[in-house]
Every structure is written in C-alpha cells, then in structure tokens.
Design an enzyme around this catalytic site. Structure first.
Site, PDB file in Angstrom:
ATOM      1  N   GLU A  63       0.808  -1.219   0.000  1.00 43.84           N
ATOM      2  CA  GLU A  63       0.000   0.000   0.000  1.00 43.84           C
ATOM      3  C   GLU A  63       0.846   1.277   0.000  1.00 43.84           C
ATOM      4  O   GLU A  63       0.426   2.299  -0.559  1.00 43.84           O
ATOM      5  CB  GLU A  63      -0.944   0.020   1.211  1.00 43.84           C
ATOM      6  CG  GLU A  63      -2.037  -1.034   1.163  1.00 43.84           C
ATOM      7  CD  GLU A  63      -1.636  -2.369   1.785  1.00 43.84           C
ATOM      8  OE1 GLU A  63      -2.513  -3.249   1.939  1.00 43.84           O
ATOM      9  OE2 GLU A  63      -0.428  -2.530   2.122  1.00 43.84           O
ATOM     10  N   PHE A 125     -11.761  -6.619  14.141  1.00 43.33           N
ATOM     11  CA  PHE A 125     -10.692  -7.103  13.266  1.00 43.33           C
ATOM     12  C   PHE A 125     -10.281  -6.001  12.288  1.00 43.33           C
ATOM     13  O   PHE A 125     -11.112  -5.400  11.608  1.00 43.33           O
ATOM     14  CB  PHE A 125     -11.161  -8.331  12.493  1.00 43.33           C
ATOM     15  CG  PHE A 125     -10.148  -8.854  11.518  1.00 43.33           C
ATOM     16  CD1 PHE A 125      -8.952  -9.401  11.964  1.00 43.33           C
ATOM     17  CD2 PHE A 125     -10.383  -8.793  10.144  1.00 43.33           C
ATOM     18  CE1 PHE A 125      -8.005  -9.883  11.068  1.00 43.33           C
ATOM     19  CE2 PHE A 125      -9.447  -9.275   9.244  1.00 43.33           C
ATOM     20  CZ  PHE A 125      -8.260  -9.823   9.701  1.00 43.33           C
ATOM     21  N   GLN A 126      -8.999  -5.726  12.236  1.00 42.84           N
ATOM     22  CA  GLN A 126      -8.399  -4.716  11.357  1.00 42.84           C
ATOM     23  C   GLN A 126      -9.014  -3.325  11.559  1.00 42.84           C
ATOM     24  O   GLN A 126      -9.049  -2.513  10.644  1.00 42.84           O
ATOM     25  CB  GLN A 126      -8.487  -5.140   9.883  1.00 42.84           C
ATOM     26  CG  GLN A 126      -7.583  -6.319   9.570  1.00 42.84           C
ATOM     27  CD  GLN A 126      -7.430  -6.597   8.091  1.00 42.84           C
ATOM     28  OE1 GLN A 126      -8.317  -6.282   7.283  1.00 42.84           O
ATOM     29  NE2 GLN A 126      -6.319  -7.207   7.705  1.00 42.84           N
ATOM     30  N   LYS A 175     -17.491  -0.172   6.157  1.00 42.97           N
ATOM     31  CA  LYS A 175     -17.937  -1.180   5.203  1.00 42.97           C
ATOM     32  C   LYS A 175     -19.452  -1.170   5.017  1.00 42.97           C
ATOM     33  O   LYS A 175     -19.958  -1.311   3.898  1.00 42.97           O
ATOM     34  CB  LYS A 175     -17.471  -2.566   5.669  1.00 42.97           C
ATOM     35  CG  LYS A 175     -17.703  -3.673   4.639  1.00 42.97           C
ATOM     36  CD  LYS A 175     -17.043  -4.969   5.081  1.00 42.97           C
ATOM     37  CE  LYS A 175     -17.184  -6.045   4.008  1.00 42.97           C
ATOM     38  NZ  LYS A 175     -16.509  -7.313   4.424  1.00 42.97           N
ATOM     39  N   MET A 480      24.732   8.033   2.781  1.00 48.12           N
ATOM     40  CA  MET A 480      24.667   9.346   3.416  1.00 48.12           C
ATOM     41  C   MET A 480      24.896   9.254   4.918  1.00 48.12           C
ATOM     42  O   MET A 480      25.563  10.111   5.508  1.00 48.12           O
ATOM     43  CB  MET A 480      23.319  10.009   3.128  1.00 48.12           C
ATOM     44  CG  MET A 480      23.242  11.457   3.561  1.00 48.12           C
ATOM     45  SD  MET A 480      24.461  12.528   2.736  1.00 48.12           S
ATOM     46  CE  MET A 480      23.578  12.889   1.202  1.00 48.12           C
TER      47      MET A 480
END
Length: 566
Positions: A63, A125-126, A175, A480
C-alpha cells in the site's frame, strides 16, 4: 494548483445505488483515470463495484507504493492522485505516502476502508483509528457515515486537495456505508466549484517592483511552489526580463532549465558554491514558492544577512514564518510574477560576479581512478535522455548527486521526496510517472539501501509492462549516513555496512526484467546506450566506490558560506 477537471456532460443516475457504486461514480465525475491500490476486507465493496467502470485500477504490491505512485502521478499531471487501501494495516501502510504528499504539498485522495460503524470502537478485526492517525498529515479528513453524503464528500475532497496550497485528503469509508443503498437525487451529484484567488494588491506590486529596481545584488530564490502552481512560464518570463541571478531549492529544480544563463544551481546543504555565495552576498531575495527550510538556509540567522526579502507564496502562513518578509505577497504565483515589472536594472557588475563564481566553482567530472564516478554518469545520462526525461529519485547520496549534476528542462522532470526524505520513493514514483506520461523517458535513480524498501514493485512494473529504466548505484553502504558518521561522528561506522547485498541484477531478472551490471568506467557509455534504447523495463546495477562522498557540504548548524569541499 488548479482544481481537478470535472466532467461536464449530462449525468444519468439510477434511482438508487450502493455507497460503493457512489464512490466509483464520484471518482469518475472528478475526472479520475487511475486508482493505485490493494484490496482487502473492509474496502472490498468498492473493489466489487470497480469492474465495468471507467476507472483503471493499478494493483501495487504494497500500500505504501500505492500512495507514492499516486503522489508522482499528481506531480506530473497536476491532478489529484488517488490511492486506496483496506482498514488496519492497509491504512497504516498508506501513512508514509500520505505524509510524503503532505510535506511536499501534493494533491492526493487517500481512500481507506473501515470496519462497520456498529463495530467501531470495539477493537474489531483490522480496526484502527485512521482518521486520528492521519490528522496531522492531511489537509482535511472525512469519515463517511451516510452513503448519501458520498458525492458531496468526494467533490469537496478533490476541491480541498487541489486548490490553494495542495495536499492530501483522507476519506475513511465504513464497510456497511459502502454496502448500504440510498436514493439518488440531483443533490447527490454535487460538483465542486473553484475558489478564485484574491485580487492582487497594486500597492504591494508597486512596492515590490520599486525594491527590485533599487537593488544592486538581487537573487531570485525559487522553490517547489513554482511546480505546484504550474508557474514555470511566469518564472521564466520574469527571469528573462530582469536577468536576476537565480537559485533553486531541491523541489524547485527545473523551474528554470538547468542551462539557463544566470541560473546558479541548487542552494543549501549540498548546493553549489556559486548559489550559496550569491545568496550570502545578496541585498535582496525575491523568494517565490519557497519556505526558508533548514536544508536550504543552513544556520538561519546567517542566511542572506544583508538582504531584504520579497516573499511570494500561495500559503500566507509560510510568509514570515522563518524569515521576516519586508514585502509579503500571497496569492496566485503566476499572476504575481507577471505583475512585477521593475524596469531596467543596474546589476551588470553583479551578474558578471555571479557568472565568474559559477565558472570558477563549476562541478568537475575528471575524477581519478578506473571505477564508475556517479556524478559523471548521472550528468551524461540526463543530457542524453533529453527533454523527454522524467527522473524519479530515491533518498541518499544519489539523491544529492542527481540534484547537483542532472539536467532538467521542466519541474516535472525531477520527482523526489524532499520534505519527508522517503527511502523507497523512487520505483513507485517511476510507476506513477509512467501512467501520467507513458511516452516520456522515465528513469528511477536509486541506491542499494533505498531499493530494498520497495523492491517488490518490480512485480508491478512487470505486470503492466512499464518501460521504467532503473539506475541502481550500489556502494554496499547506507551512503549518506556513512558520510555523516565519517565527518561528524569520528568514523564510528554504526550499522551502515550492506556487505551482504544480493545480486540486484539477478533479482531483477527473477522478476522478469532485463538487467545488467557495470563495474568499470569504460563500461559507462555502453550502459547509458543500453538503458536509453531499451523498449521494456530494465535495471542497470552500477557498483561504485563505497568511500565516495557528496561535495560540497554545509556542516550542520553552519552558515551556507562555510562549505566543506572534498
């Protein structure tokens, strides 16, 4: 930045539709062509509504890459980029990309799924508080609780993201809201209206023009605001009629073509000596779309110590935030630059002085040895690529070498993570740039540290047959960090050795990309030819000296006039 183009043809809607179908239709109405994303449970209703739509979904493999690709797409096109992910880890994986867009003022619409409204606050959940997590790194956030709000929310989101100083907007979608149906009415088909800039103040323009006319050592100091506002034509016209020596920030590069007379290069920590000396000696700074950030100014108290300041910016909050502006002009960058007409200037001795410094301190490419000298390679590659070049760059030593040594003919030719410094930006940005301009020559410059952050996106490149040209500079170090440890931490080299790097060419071939390795200087010319002539994706793995440093360098806390050299 102008608002996202809105389609104007008559719209026929069904009598009712689901929230998910409304999301897809709202994106179509906003003129969205590409959505970069990754599906999951909470966002699945939108993915169910995607087939058959006008939208083209680009499936990335992480993502974060969706947000970074959408970011680059926005930088090239000027339209809002769109990324989408599910709730929980999908949303948190977007956070770095959202922050990247926020720091660099890039218009981005981030769409996230959320658990059902009845389950919110129960540690479902999530479930994660995406709204709260992203609050400090967005221009605005929406948590949609009624599907009938979707058209209005999306229209407003695109307007907020693209107007004024652009930035990311989050839309969090439970949802059940996406699954619910609602009655469609004309009010649901709301379209955003552009907010006009305020009129210029003629008195301010006259004062600024008079101050420019009275100056004897002026410097035009421009930044990313030029690219954001698509004001490069106005900047070039202003520079052409005044001949004022000019310097750019990292994000400003390309605002004036690199070979422009009186353009002295990038200023700041790894800027050119000619640019930093000009600013230090100036009696007037005309700051256009820059914000006096620490990497550009060095020790702020000693930055341009003899100069008055004219500060032009779309965001009034940036003006006098770090350096007092003697004349503050907010609003449309192009209109302000076009309005400034100081007349003939008496700065010939100053221009000659700056030109002599530019010649005296010009970058050199005759490094000793038989190994590949990265600055020379990058300089030649950018010149051969020509005006069709878009270079997307990761973060590290190679990022500074690109800024110092590459030729850019327009701001959209140089895409880099400036404010956040996001390792892993380069390859997803290359993907986004190719969807924005498929006919351009898109080259990603990355390092052996940065490429490992999002190397999985080689699969995305293969899936969509994207002709991305990847130049991987491999010094087997976090270069760096190693340079700073060498210079400022008494050579206490802590956790920077990447001796166990894999064979990157073999990895690229395993993903189905053409790849080759370069070790010696005499191979560089052929390597450039092979990169530029490839019709498909290709990776050039270039091994360089692990002890090579980026020069010049302003030490932390020092004045820009106190530059370290090799």
């Amino acid at each position: 930045m102008t608002a996202q183009p809105i389609k104007s043809e008559p719209v026929t809607q069904p009598e009712s539709m689901t929230g998910a179908a409304a999301v897809v239709r709202a994106l179509e109405l906003a003129g969205t062509e590409y959505v970069f994303g990754y599906p999951g449970g909470a966002i699945m209703p939108v993915y169910d509504a995607l087939p058959g739509s006008q939208l083209k979904h680009i499936l990335v493999r992480h993502e974060q890459a969706a947000a970074l690709a959408a970011d680059a797409y926005a930088r090239v096109t000027g339209k809002a980029g769109v990324c989408m992910a599910t709730s929980g880890p999908g949303a948190t994986n977007l956070v770095t990309g959202i922050a990247n867009a926020f720091m660099d003022s890039v218009p981005l619409i981030a769409i996230t799924g959320q658990t059902q409204t009845a389950m919110m606050g129960t540690d479902a959940f999530q479930e994660i508080d995406t709204f709260g997590i992203t609050l400090p790194i967005v221009k605005h956030s929406f948590l949609v609780r009624d599907p009938a709000e979707i058209f209005n929310v999306f229209a407003e989101a695109f307007a907020v993201a693209t107007q004024g100083r652009p930035g990311p907007v989050l839309i969090d979608l439970p949802k059940d809201v996406m699954q619910a149906s609602f009655a469609v009415s004309p009010q649901n088909d709301h379209r955003a209206r552009s907010t006009p800039w305020p009129d210029l103040d003629p008195a301010l323009i006259e004062q600024a023009s008079a101050l420019i006319a009275a100056s004897r050592r002026p410097v035009l100091y421009f930044g990313g605001g030029i690219a954001i506002s698509r004001s490069e034509a106005a900047l070039r016209a202003f520079h052409s009629r005044t001949g004022i020596p000019a310097v750019a920030t990292l994000k400003g590069l390309g605002g004036l073509p690199t070979e422009t007379p009186d353009f002295l290069g990038m200023l700041g920590m790894h800027g050119t000596r000619a640019a930093n000396l000009a600013v230090n000696e100036s009696d007037l700074l005309i700051c256009a779309g820059a914000r006096f950030d620490d990497r550009a100014t060095g020790r702020l108290a000693s930055f341009a110590p003899h100069a008055k300041v004219i500060h032009i910016d779309a965001d009034a909050s940036e003006i006098s935030k770090l350096r007092h502006a003697d004349i503050a002009i907010g609003g449309d960058m192009a209109k302000v630059l076009d309005a400034l007409r100081p007349g003939p200037l008496s700065i010939a001795p100053w221009r000659e002085h700056c030109a002599q410094n530019k010649t005296r301190w010009a970058m050199r490419y005759d490094a000793p040895g038989k190994g590949v000298f990265a600055p020379a390679l990058l300089n030649e590659l950018s010149r051969r690529a020509g005006d069709e070049l878009i270079m997307t760059c990761d973060v590290g030593q190679h990022q500074m070498w690109v800024a110092q040594h590459c030729r850019f003919s327009r701001p959209q030719a140089h895409l880099t993570s400036a404010g956040l410094g996001t390792m892993g930006f380069g390859i997803p940005a290359g993907i986004g740039a190719l969807f924005a301009e498929p006919k351009s020559t898109v080259i990603t410059v990355t390092g052996d540290g940065s490429i490992m952050m999002n190397i999985h996106e080689l699969a995305t490149i293969k899936r969509y047959r994207l002709p991305l040209k990847i130049l991987l500079l491999d010094n087997s170090q976090l270069g760096m960090v190693r340079q700073w440890q060498e210079l400022f931490f008494e050579e206490n080299f802590s956790e920077v050795d990447l001796y166990d790097n894999p064979d990157f060419a073999e990895i690229a071939r395993a993903f189905g990309l053409e790849a080759f390795t370069v070790d010696r200087r005499e191979e560089v010319d052929g390597a450039i030819d092979r990169l530029l002539s490839a019709t498909g994706p290709i990776l050039a793995h270039v091994r360089i000296d692990p002890r090579e440093n980026v020069w010049p360098l302003v030490p932390p806390g020092a004045s820009n006039s106190d530059m370290m050299e090799a």
